[in-house]
Design a protein around this motif. Sequence first.
Motif, short mmCIF file in Angstrom:
data_model
loop_
_atom_site.label_atom_id
_atom_site.label_comp_id
_atom_site.label_asym_id
_atom_site.label_seq_id
_atom_site.Cartn_x
_atom_site.Cartn_y
_atom_site.Cartn_z
N LEU A 1 76.60 67.75 25.72
CA LEU A 1 76.16 69.14 25.65
C LEU A 1 75.36 69.55 26.88
CD1 LEU A 1 75.15 69.39 21.88
CD2 LEU A 1 77.13 70.43 23.00
N LYS A 2 74.54 68.66 27.37
CA LYS A 2 73.77 68.93 28.58
C LYS A 2 74.70 69.17 29.77
CE LYS A 2 70.39 66.80 31.66
NZ LYS A 2 69.65 65.56 31.95
N ASN A 3 75.74 68.33 29.89
CA ASN A 3 76.70 68.48 30.98
C ASN A 3 77.52 69.76 30.85
OD1 ASN A 3 75.89 66.14 32.25
ND2 ASN A 3 77.48 64.88 31.33
N VAL A 4 77.86 70.14 29.61
CA VAL A 4 78.60 71.38 29.39
C VAL A 4 77.75 72.58 29.79
CG1 VAL A 4 79.61 72.89 27.63
CG2 VAL A 4 80.15 70.45 27.63
N LYS A 5 76.49 72.57 29.35
CA LYS A 5 75.59 73.69 29.66
C LYS A 5 75.36 73.83 31.16
CE LYS A 5 73.14 73.81 25.28
NZ LYS A 5 71.87 73.55 24.59
N SER A 6 75.28 72.69 31.87
CA SER A 6 75.03 72.75 33.31
C SER A 6 76.29 73.01 34.12
CB SER A 6 74.38 71.44 33.79
OG SER A 6 75.33 70.38 33.73
N GLY A 7 77.45 72.97 33.46
CA GLY A 7 78.71 73.22 34.16
C GLY A 7 79.34 71.97 34.74
#
Length: 78
Positions: free
Chosen positions: A59-65
């Motif tokens: 989720l962190k990687n998705v939010k940061s792109g």
Amino acid sequence: MGNINFEISGYMETVLNSMIAKGYAKTKTEALRLTVFEFDKSNHISEDELFEAAAGKILKNVKSGKEKTSKFSFKELE
């Protein structure tokens, strides 16, 4: 369970190769599985905690792109 491919070098590669040379494991994959198993055994990490950690990272990687997602459609299975 999915597959992950990654490169191991340096100290970690030396440890995995030593495990193979000493007969603890037949392959690097098996050696890596044994180390993960031993880590879990000594730290008592449950599957739920592992899932939460993995999901949190995704989720962190998705939010940061850094990681892209696409919408799933059941029609794709037909």
